[in-house]
Design a protein around this motif. Sequence first.
Motif, mmCIF file in Angstrom:
data_model
loop_
_atom_site.group_PDB
_atom_site.id
_atom_site.type_symbol
_atom_site.label_atom_id
_atom_site.label_comp_id
_atom_site.label_asym_id
_atom_site.label_seq_id
_atom_site.Cartn_x
_atom_site.Cartn_y
_atom_site.Cartn_z
ATOM 1 N N GLU A 1 -32.734 23.828 -31.868
ATOM 2 C CA GLU A 1 -31.879 23.267 -30.829
ATOM 3 C C GLU A 1 -30.923 24.321 -30.272
ATOM 4 O OE1 GLU A 1 -32.282 20.411 -29.396
ATOM 5 O OE2 GLU A 1 -33.884 19.866 -30.777
ATOM 6 N N MET A 2 -30.396 25.164 -31.136
ATOM 7 C CA MET A 2 -29.486 26.219 -30.686
ATOM 8 C C MET A 2 -30.198 27.175 -29.740
ATOM 9 S SD MET A 2 -27.204 27.051 -34.098
ATOM 10 C CE MET A 2 -26.095 28.166 -33.234
ATOM 11 N N ARG A 3 -31.425 27.536 -30.100
ATOM 12 C CA ARG A 3 -32.184 28.443 -29.229
ATOM 13 C C ARG A 3 -32.533 27.773 -27.904
ATOM 14 N NH1 ARG A 3 -36.913 29.356 -31.115
ATOM 15 N NH2 ARG A 3 -36.849 28.407 -33.171
ATOM 16 N N GLN A 4 -32.841 26.484 -27.954
ATOM 17 C CA GLN A 4 -33.169 25.744 -26.736
ATOM 18 C C GLN A 4 -31.992 25.748 -25.768
ATOM 19 O OE1 GLN A 4 -36.253 23.966 -26.133
ATOM 20 N NE2 GLN A 4 -35.440 23.764 -24.059
ATOM 21 N N LEU A 5 -30.803 25.462 -26.295
ATOM 22 C CA LEU A 5 -29.611 25.408 -25.448
ATOM 23 C C LEU A 5 -29.208 26.795 -24.967
ATOM 24 C CD1 LEU A 5 -27.235 24.061 -24.113
ATOM 25 C CD2 LEU A 5 -26.083 23.951 -26.331
ATOM 26 N N LEU A 6 -29.207 27.758 -25.861
ATOM 27 C CA LEU A 6 -28.809 29.117 -25.480
ATOM 28 C C LEU A 6 -29.759 29.693 -24.436
ATOM 29 C CD1 LEU A 6 -26.886 31.490 -25.928
ATOM 30 C CD2 LEU A 6 -28.378 32.259 -27.786
ATOM 31 N N ASP A 7 -31.059 29.506 -24.632
ATOM 32 C CA ASP A 7 -32.040 30.014 -23.666
ATOM 33 C C ASP A 7 -31.876 29.326 -22.313
ATOM 34 O OD1 ASP A 7 -33.032 31.629 -25.624
ATOM 35 O OD2 ASP A 7 -34.837 30.439 -26.012
ATOM 36 N N GLY A 8 -31.576 28.030 -22.345
ATOM 37 C CA GLY A 8 -31.402 27.291 -21.096
ATOM 38 C C GLY A 8 -30.215 27.772 -20.294
ATOM 39 N N VAL A 9 -29.096 28.013 -20.988
ATOM 40 C CA VAL A 9 -27.884 28.446 -20.288
ATOM 41 C C VAL A 9 -28.017 29.879 -19.796
ATOM 42 C CG1 VAL A 9 -25.416 28.901 -20.516
ATOM 43 C CG2 VAL A 9 -26.393 26.823 -21.512
ATOM 44 N N THR A 10 -28.440 30.773 -20.679
ATOM 45 C CA THR A 10 -28.535 32.175 -20.277
ATOM 46 C C THR A 10 -29.622 32.374 -19.221
ATOM 47 O OG1 THR A 10 -30.010 32.622 -22.159
ATOM 48 C CG2 THR A 10 -27.661 33.046 -22.473
ATOM 49 N N ASP B 1 -21.750 32.464 -28.421
ATOM 50 C CA ASP B 1 -22.893 33.258 -27.942
ATOM 51 C C ASP B 1 -23.072 33.106 -26.433
ATOM 52 O OD1 ASP B 1 -23.444 34.148 -30.474
ATOM 53 O OD2 ASP B 1 -25.016 32.664 -30.871
ATOM 54 N N ILE B 2 -22.927 31.878 -25.947
ATOM 55 C CA ILE B 2 -23.059 31.638 -24.502
ATOM 56 C C ILE B 2 -21.925 32.329 -23.753
ATOM 57 C CG2 ILE B 2 -23.017 29.869 -22.703
ATOM 58 C CD1 ILE B 2 -24.303 27.960 -24.743
ATOM 59 N N ALA B 3 -20.719 32.258 -24.317
ATOM 60 C CA ALA B 3 -19.568 32.889 -23.672
ATOM 61 C C ALA B 3 -19.762 34.400 -23.556
ATOM 62 C CB ALA B 3 -18.293 32.579 -24.461
ATOM 63 N N THR B 4 -20.449 34.984 -24.517
ATOM 64 C CA THR B 4 -20.710 36.425 -24.465
ATOM 65 C C THR B 4 -21.541 36.776 -23.240
ATOM 66 O OG1 THR B 4 -20.605 36.609 -26.878
ATOM 67 C CG2 THR B 4 -21.736 38.375 -25.694
ATOM 68 N N GLN B 5 -22.487 35.904 -22.899
ATOM 69 C CA GLN B 5 -23.293 36.135 -21.699
ATOM 70 C C GLN B 5 -22.425 36.047 -20.438
ATOM 71 O OE1 GLN B 5 -26.552 36.877 -22.181
ATOM 72 N NE2 GLN B 5 -26.258 36.593 -24.372
ATOM 73 N N VAL B 6 -21.541 35.056 -20.418
ATOM 74 C CA VAL B 6 -20.652 34.871 -19.268
ATOM 75 C C VAL B 6 -19.638 36.014 -19.181
ATOM 76 C CG1 VAL B 6 -18.939 33.328 -18.226
ATOM 77 C CG2 VAL B 6 -20.934 32.373 -19.397
ATOM 78 N N GLU B 7 -19.244 36.514 -20.323
ATOM 79 C CA GLU B 7 -18.244 37.579 -20.394
ATOM 80 C C GLU B 7 -18.633 38.802 -19.570
ATOM 81 O OE1 GLU B 7 -17.200 40.705 -23.938
ATOM 82 O OE2 GLU B 7 -17.299 38.578 -24.479
ATOM 83 N N ASP B 8 -19.899 39.188 -19.638
ATOM 84 C CA ASP B 8 -20.361 40.365 -18.884
ATOM 85 C C ASP B 8 -20.203 40.149 -17.381
ATOM 86 O OD1 ASP B 8 -21.053 41.588 -21.258
ATOM 87 O OD2 ASP B 8 -23.111 40.882 -21.202
ATOM 88 N N LYS C 1 -10.706 43.772 -19.814
ATOM 89 C CA LYS C 1 -10.609 43.503 -21.251
ATOM 90 C C LYS C 1 -10.270 42.040 -21.541
ATOM 91 C CE LYS C 1 -9.200 48.206 -22.505
ATOM 92 N NZ LYS C 1 -8.111 49.047 -23.084
ATOM 93 N N LEU C 2 -9.768 41.347 -20.518
ATOM 94 C CA LEU C 2 -9.423 39.941 -20.683
ATOM 95 C C LEU C 2 -10.609 39.008 -20.408
ATOM 96 C CD1 LEU C 2 -5.896 39.897 -18.995
ATOM 97 C CD2 LEU C 2 -6.410 39.735 -21.436
ATOM 98 N N ALA C 3 -11.738 39.579 -19.983
ATOM 99 C CA ALA C 3 -12.914 38.773 -19.668
ATOM 100 C C ALA C 3 -13.368 37.902 -20.848
ATOM 101 C CB ALA C 3 -14.055 39.662 -19.187
ATOM 102 N N PRO C 4 -13.360 38.410 -22.106
ATOM 103 C CA PRO C 4 -13.777 37.553 -23.227
ATOM 104 C C PRO C 4 -12.915 36.298 -23.374
ATOM 105 C CG PRO C 4 -13.779 39.841 -23.905
ATOM 106 C CD PRO C 4 -13.127 39.801 -22.554
ATOM 107 N N LEU C 5 -11.612 36.440 -23.155
ATOM 108 C CA LEU C 5 -10.711 35.283 -23.260
ATOM 109 C C LEU C 5 -11.071 34.235 -22.222
ATOM 110 C CD1 LEU C 5 -6.837 35.501 -23.611
ATOM 111 C CD2 LEU C 5 -7.905 33.812 -22.135
ATOM 112 N N TYR C 6 -11.254 34.666 -20.991
ATOM 113 C CA TYR C 6 -11.570 33.725 -19.919
ATOM 114 C C TYR C 6 -12.970 33.127 -20.089
ATOM 115 C CZ TYR C 6 -7.332 34.796 -17.328
ATOM 116 O OH TYR C 6 -6.011 34.903 -16.937
ATOM 117 N N ALA C 7 -13.898 33.916 -20.622
ATOM 118 C CA ALA C 7 -15.251 33.408 -20.848
ATOM 119 C C ALA C 7 -15.233 32.280 -21.885
ATOM 120 C CB ALA C 7 -16.163 34.539 -21.318
ATOM 121 N N GLN C 8 -14.485 32.477 -22.958
ATOM 122 C CA GLN C 8 -14.369 31.441 -23.983
ATOM 123 C C GLN C 8 -13.737 30.177 -23.390
ATOM 124 O OE1 GLN C 8 -15.371 31.377 -27.173
ATOM 125 N NE2 GLN C 8 -16.098 33.475 -27.339
#
Length: 224
Positions: A84-93, A145-152, A166-173
Amino acid sequence: MMGDVAIDGSSSSSDKARRGRRVRMTGAERRQQLLDVGRTLFAEKGFEGTSVEEIAAKAGVSKPVVYEHFGGKEGLYAVVVDREMRQLLDGVTGALTAGHPRELLEQAAFALLDYIESYTDGFRILVRDSPVAQSTGTFASLISDIATQVEDILGLEFKARGFDPKLAPLYAQALVGMVALTGQWWLDVRRPKKAEVAAHLVNLAWHGLDGLESKPRLVGHRRS
């Protein structure tokens, strides 16, 4: 006595006939069946409320068959959660394709809501607390994990607009967490419709980012 014998013989013949008609599954088919049964029961009753006996009974097999394939309830649960985790992560990314930043926000929101709508049992399993979370991961770790994709993506936008990347990780979370928690709420209420929920999420996120201060200030009396 003769009547009893006749009844017993009839019952035995009937049992043999049913066993004869039963389709024998391959190992892969049986494993998938147990995963499907376990997924349904874990979603309905949670990890603690589900027993190996119940899984076996629903699948029409003996308990040793469950142990043979997964080593027990914990092993079955771990595989269900991992899928399920892979299904959701793959779908979002996979939904985060090139486009305007606002469109990317829409894609991320729709991807999560699509998963909740199409894989409701899976999402219920992911958001439950589990005593075996250390080996399977948690919903919080998945969101990270999903936030890491958004962070970039956010990092590039921040740099282009003169903000500290450098604040991108905070906003992504913050952004992904907002969508995920709203998704948990929508899981049960299903109101308003999915597209409207996505529109409101993006409305809040986008207009918040649009008016972002490069150095936000506190207006209350607290400073630390």
